[in-house]
Design an enzyme around this catalytic site. Structure first.
Site, short mmCIF file in Angstrom:
data_model
loop_
_atom_site.label_atom_id
_atom_site.label_comp_id
_atom_site.label_asym_id
_atom_site.label_seq_id
_atom_site.Cartn_x
_atom_site.Cartn_y
_atom_site.Cartn_z
N TYR A 172 32.97 47.91 37.54
CA TYR A 172 33.20 46.40 37.58
C TYR A 172 32.18 45.89 36.83
O TYR A 172 32.30 45.35 35.85
CB TYR A 172 33.20 45.75 39.03
CG TYR A 172 33.33 44.31 38.69
CD1 TYR A 172 34.49 43.59 38.43
CD2 TYR A 172 32.10 43.56 38.98
CE1 TYR A 172 34.39 42.36 38.26
CE2 TYR A 172 32.01 42.14 38.68
CZ TYR A 172 33.35 41.51 38.24
OH TYR A 172 33.30 40.17 38.03
N ASP B 185 38.40 42.72 39.84
CA ASP B 185 37.77 42.37 41.07
C ASP B 185 38.76 41.90 42.09
O ASP B 185 39.93 41.91 41.88
CB ASP B 185 36.43 41.21 40.79
CG ASP B 185 37.20 39.95 40.44
OD1 ASP B 185 38.60 39.92 40.13
OD2 ASP B 185 36.45 38.84 40.38
N GLU C 186 26.71 38.55 37.12
CA GLU C 186 27.56 39.26 38.09
C GLU C 186 26.81 40.02 39.17
O GLU C 186 27.43 40.24 40.14
CB GLU C 186 27.87 40.40 37.11
CG GLU C 186 28.78 40.16 35.83
CD GLU C 186 30.34 39.44 36.26
OE1 GLU C 186 30.56 39.55 37.83
OE2 GLU C 186 30.98 38.60 35.59
#
Ligand code: SF4
Length: 349
Positions: free
Chosen positions: A117, A135, A34
């Site tokens: 996130y 996102d 990520e």
């Protein structure tokens, strides 16, 4: 499971890309992928991810590396504060959590560089905890499915989409659901060429029905912040001072400030004195410069004001002051006039 959840997972199982961090990923692998993917596209990110994993297979290995080694490995991705955070976070996981990422959304958010996130991605994908990710892909898919025109880059929009993503979350398989929704946005419901004709959610998609697909999501244009330079003249005559009443139609209407020479760039005192506006204001009367303030910065929504205050002493009174909205008032009365924050800042500093 509702129809949209079901359809997304079915679509994902048939269409998703086979990426290395998707093979029963550990929390470390989810986190690493990520963070890297926030910097770059999947293809380039994959090389970086594989190199990181090969060199530092666990978070404990990464924590033992020097910052310099991590920066070197990160080279080419830019935004080096992310690499520093990555390294600090690895050390925190080792020092504070015995080398295991905590299986808790709030605890994850306390780690360096991990925001909503990334915490939701790790919590859901690695621990199957019910946290919805939001996102850019998720914003796009949801804004189209529900035909929402609330801008995604204002607080109201962010809250609305976070609530909606949470409502839609498949709580039995949150990790799979989140990945499916993001992948659907990345591959199918794309920004420029969404494949609406062959879309399994076409019948549910309100933007498709209303023909607003290409107008979703709505994003407010960033307001350009301009800079203005104010050279205020604090003009004294005996024990009085010249004040200016603002009559223009702006946010300072009916407030009081000092006569001002506005310029497009920063000016020295000599340059201010040389302007026609200064000469007109001062009516070519003899003056003495008493003091020049440092530059004050005042930030407004659409502009930044940089102001300097030039204090002058006059030997003779100004004559044509009414046409300039000026008047002379005893300095001791200054406190009775409403003044903008910028002037207050100068007077109280
Ligand atoms: S119909 Fe088009 S806009 Fe709607 S979800 Fe499918 S691809 Fe996206």
């Amino acid at each position: 499971m509702n129809f949209i959840q079901d359809t997304l997972i079915n679509w994902y199982e048939e269409n998703h890309r086979d990426l290395p961090w998707r093979h029963r990923p550990t929390p470390y692998q989810v986190w690493l992928s990520e963070v890297i993917l926030q910097q770059t596209r999947v293809n380039q990110g994959m090389d970086y991810y594989l190199r990181f994993i090969e060199r530092w297979p666990t978070v404990a290995d990464l924590a033992q590396a020097s910052e310099e080694e991590v920066l070197k490995q990160w080279q080419g991705l830019g935004y080096y504060s992310r690499a520093r955070n990555l390294h600090k976070c690895a050390r925190q996981v080792v020092e504070q959590h015995g080398g295991q990422f905590p299986a808790d959304f709030e605890q994850l958010k306390k780690l360096q560089g991990i925001g909503d996130y990334t915490a939701a991605a790790i919590a859901s994908i690695a621990f199957d905890l019910p946290h919805a990710v939001v996102d850019g892909n998720v914003y796009r898919v949801l804004s189209r499915l529900y035909d929402i025109d609330t801008p995604i880059n204002i607080n109201e929009g962010q809250k609305l989409f976070a609530d909606l993503a949470d409502e839609l979350l498949n709580r039995e398989q949150p990790g799979l659901h989140n990945q499916a929704l993001m992948e659907f946005g990345a591959l199918h419901c794309t920004p420029k060429n969404p494949n609406c004709l062959l879309c399994p959610l076409q019948a549910q998609c309100l933007a498709f029905a209303h023909q607003t697909v290409m107008q979703r999501p709505v994003k407010l244009a960033k307001v350009k912040v301009s800079t203005r330079y104010f050279n205020y003249l604090v003009i004294r005559f005996e024990d009085s001072i010249y004040l200016h009443k603002r009559s223009g139609n702006d946010i300072w209407r009916n407030l009081y400030d000092f006569p001002c020479v506005e310029s497009e760039t920063s000016l020295s005192v000599d340059e201010v004195i040389a302007t026609a506006q200064f000469k007109e204001l001062i009516e070519d009367k003899p003056f003495t410069i008493v003091k020049v303030s440092p530059v004050f910065t005042h930030k407004l929504t659409h502009r930044t004001l940089l102001a300097q205050f030039i204090e002058l002493k006059l030997e003779k009174k100004l004559l044509q002051i009414e046409t300039k909205d000026l008047f002379l008032t005893p300095e001791t009365d200054l406190g009775s006039f409403p003044i903008p924050r910028l002037i207050d800042l100068y007077l109280t500093t």
